[in-house]
Design an enzyme around this catalytic site. Sequence first.
Site, PDB file in Angstrom:
ATOM      1  N   ASP A 133     -25.387  -8.396 -41.940  1.00 34.24           N
ATOM      2  CA  ASP A 133     -24.212  -9.438 -41.178  1.00 34.24           C
ATOM      3  C   ASP A 133     -23.965 -10.336 -40.572  1.00 34.24           C
ATOM      4  O   ASP A 133     -24.173 -11.622 -39.725  1.00 34.24           O
ATOM      5  CB  ASP A 133     -22.805  -8.728 -40.928  1.00 34.24           C
ATOM      6  CG  ASP A 133     -21.296  -9.206 -42.377  1.00 34.24           C
ATOM      7  OD1 ASP A 133     -22.088  -9.602 -43.776  1.00 34.24           O
ATOM      8  OD2 ASP A 133     -21.479  -6.666 -43.160  1.00 34.24           O
TER       9      ASP A 133
ATOM     10  N   HIS B 153     -25.166  -5.777 -52.190  1.00 37.27           N
ATOM     11  CA  HIS B 153     -24.905  -4.746 -52.546  1.00 37.27           C
ATOM     12  C   HIS B 153     -26.042  -4.075 -53.492  1.00 37.27           C
ATOM     13  O   HIS B 153     -25.736  -2.906 -53.936  1.00 37.27           O
ATOM     14  CB  HIS B 153     -23.470  -4.477 -52.343  1.00 37.27           C
ATOM     15  CG  HIS B 153     -23.136  -4.353 -50.992  1.00 37.27           C
ATOM     16  ND1 HIS B 153     -22.545  -3.143 -50.444  1.00 37.27           N
ATOM     17  CD2 HIS B 153     -22.912  -5.754 -50.177  1.00 37.27           C
ATOM     18  CE1 HIS B 153     -22.113  -3.368 -49.390  1.00 37.27           C
ATOM     19  NE2 HIS B 153     -22.263  -4.341 -48.902  1.00 37.27           N
TER      20      HIS B 153
ATOM     21  N   CYS C 120     -27.926   0.280 -38.463  1.00 38.23           N
ATOM     22  CA  CYS C 120     -27.870   0.670 -39.614  1.00 38.23           C
ATOM     23  C   CYS C 120     -28.104  -0.596 -40.563  1.00 38.23           C
ATOM     24  O   CYS C 120     -27.488  -0.481 -41.988  1.00 38.23           O
ATOM     25  CB  CYS C 120     -26.012   1.239 -39.724  1.00 38.23           C
ATOM     26  SG  CYS C 120     -24.858   0.216 -39.352  1.00 38.23           S
TER      27      CYS C 120
ATOM     28  N   GLU D 226     -21.404  -6.744 -34.978  1.00 41.91           N
ATOM     29  CA  GLU D 226     -22.059  -8.390 -36.825  1.00 41.91           C
ATOM     30  C   GLU D 226     -21.512  -9.316 -36.361  1.00 41.91           C
ATOM     31  O   GLU D 226     -22.135  -9.941 -37.426  1.00 41.91           O
ATOM     32  CB  GLU D 226     -20.682  -7.329 -37.918  1.00 41.91           C
ATOM     33  CG  GLU D 226     -21.437  -5.519 -37.951  1.00 41.91           C
ATOM     34  CD  GLU D 226     -20.621  -5.346 -39.140  1.00 41.91           C
ATOM     35  OE1 GLU D 226     -21.479  -5.407 -40.850  1.00 41.91           O
ATOM     36  OE2 GLU D 226     -19.178  -5.376 -39.219  1.00 41.91           O
TER      37      GLU D 226
HETATM   38  C1  PEP Z   1     -24.581  -4.856 -41.848  1.00 36.75           C
HETATM   39  O1  PEP Z   1     -23.616  -5.473 -42.316  1.00 36.75           O
HETATM   40  O2  PEP Z   1     -25.628  -4.647 -41.577  1.00 36.75           O
HETATM   41  C2  PEP Z   1     -23.483  -3.053 -42.646  1.00 36.75           C
HETATM   42  C3  PEP Z   1     -24.628  -2.133 -42.719  1.00 36.75           C
HETATM   43  O3  PEP Z   1     -22.498  -3.838 -43.194  1.00 36.75           O
HETATM   44  P1  PEP Z   1     -22.633  -3.596 -44.496  1.00 36.75           P
HETATM   45  O4  PEP Z   1     -23.683  -3.780 -45.430  1.00 36.75           O
HETATM   46  O5  PEP Z   1     -21.685  -2.138 -45.455  1.00 36.75           O
HETATM   47  O6  PEP Z   1     -21.413  -4.781 -44.628  1.00 36.75           O
HETATM   48 MG    MG Z   2     -21.448  -5.580 -42.385  1.00 35.33          MG
END
Ligand code: PEP
Ligand code: MG
Length: 594
Positions: free
Chosen positions: A458, A192, A505, A434
């Site tokens: 993920d 993150h 995404c 995921e």
């Molecule tokens: C992902 O896992 O690709 C996703 C978009 O969700 P996050 O990054 O919030 O886990």
């Molecule tokens: Mg995710």
Amino acid sequence: MAESVIRGTPVSSGIAIGKAFFVNRSYQSLLPRQTIGPFQVPAEVARLKAAFAEAQKELVEVRKRMPKELKEYKLILDSHLMMLKDPKLVDLAAKYIRELHVNAEWALEKAVAEVDKTFRDIGDVYIRERIQDVRVVADRVQSRLIGRGAEVREAPGRYIIVAHDLSPADTVELELNKVMAFATVQGGKTSHTGIMARTMGLPALVGVAGLDTLVSDGDLVIVDGIGGKVLVNPDDDELAKYHDLELQFEAYQRRIIRSSQLPAETIDGYRVQVLANIELFEEVAAVIDNGGEGIGLFRSEYSYLNRASLPDEDELAEEYTDLAAIMAPRKVILRTLDLGADKFISTFGRLDEANPAMGLRAIRFCLKHPEMFKTQLRAICRASAFGNVSIMFPMISGLREIRQAKAKLVQAQDELRREGVAFNPEMPVGIMIELPAAVMIAEILAQEVDFFSIGTNDLIQYSLGIDRSNHHVSYLYQPLHPAALRSIKHVVDAAHEAGIEVSLCGEVASDPYCVPILMGMQIDCISLSPKAIPGIKRIIRQTRMEDCRALLKEVVDCRTVNRINRLVKETIFKRYPEELTFFASLLDSDELGG
Ligand code: PEP
Ligand code: MG
């Protein structure tokens, strides 16, 4: 030559040259254990108390400087202030100085370990999670004890944030308009820290080993978010070279922003929807400015972090309604809470789990806390009356979870109907793909929902077995690994077979090397950080669907990731050299030749 050149993983493009400022160092590795003589005890206790008092004063200042918009974060600072004022921690540490004849730093660590033990024995999850706050407070005192204070923070001008690890909570205390770049020891390609840096449009590197010891506050550093390097105290030639690169990067940014409002349509007329991933309501302006055609992922958990109590239904409904209304008629996909795993770092604490990434996170966490879940579901439904809102459940592993989540949604809708509250009964319901399990049964899951969104951050973590925030295995994170590619293609085909829309995404959606392949699969939509949208749109607009299909056909037949990376490099780099010079790619940069 620079004093040191440290390699790291670039997670957000750009060049920054400025003074280093340490936000959180791994103090444990720096703390000396010293034995002191009995006559030194009173002075050592006084030093400890003075550090607590200074930390308290510093925190009061931070709180005063905090902008109004971050009012909810003030609550967490209030709780830290309360801990500093509470005599328990300081008294316990003082007791160790007196009894064990150790220095204040060591005594404080021992006191934290003791508190940790007591908290862990308490059954209540909330109380157990407070240990993270004790750690943050203790680190603040340690920084005073070992003589590292707020000298740079108080210095005029802008700075480069250097940290051991950086959570959304840590950034709260920064004056964000003064931050030029980030470099952290911890973190992987999709952790993150990177997501946050891209959101803010700042260069960032993660996994930079040795920062803790090689960089001091006030050092002149260059963060090369393109080539993946941190240069500490560079020489004049290096400075001149990077000034030049910085100017070129800025000129490129200005060029791409001009075409960002045009549709993402290939030369031969194929259209992809380009939506944005956001974490906070405040980012809406960036979505629109950068040409985002809607919001493909609202990471709703960010509004739950850094606060002493959970948000209530009215507060959430207001936030979601504003989002829906501002974006209307554009799409807004609200993802239900994805708490757990890496979304707890240093504030809200982790559950007591050996493997949090595989623990009680996302939809599992929500189904275990039905009241909290219902509050959010009702707020989302209320917002659906004011715009083009869809709901999406994260980390679904099978039919049972979808049915349980949907049952809770129906319950919330029934309640609202009885209460006469408006909502859209036709609100589309989607899930994130995921987990490898969800990939394998995508055909079955597609019968239950209106859309899929592939979360590659993920999905790759779970498919290849690599913790996304662990820099030791970051090199194994390969978005074009044949297993990842085949999984994505399988999901896209299953969705289309069932006649539902499919989006992607994860961070792969902002990688110029990956997007043409996704287009070859006929992905309907991609969702990415707002700042990455102009560059990706520009690539799409220079592309032919025919070429994307041909590239896909070649890569799906490859048996190794190296072969795929080489092939992609040869084909794509030739076509868009300018774009690729300035993008941070998820692909191995050595493999790509720089
Ligand atoms: C992902 O896992 O690709 C996703 C978009 O969700 P996050 O990054 O919030 O886990
Ligand atoms: Mg995710």
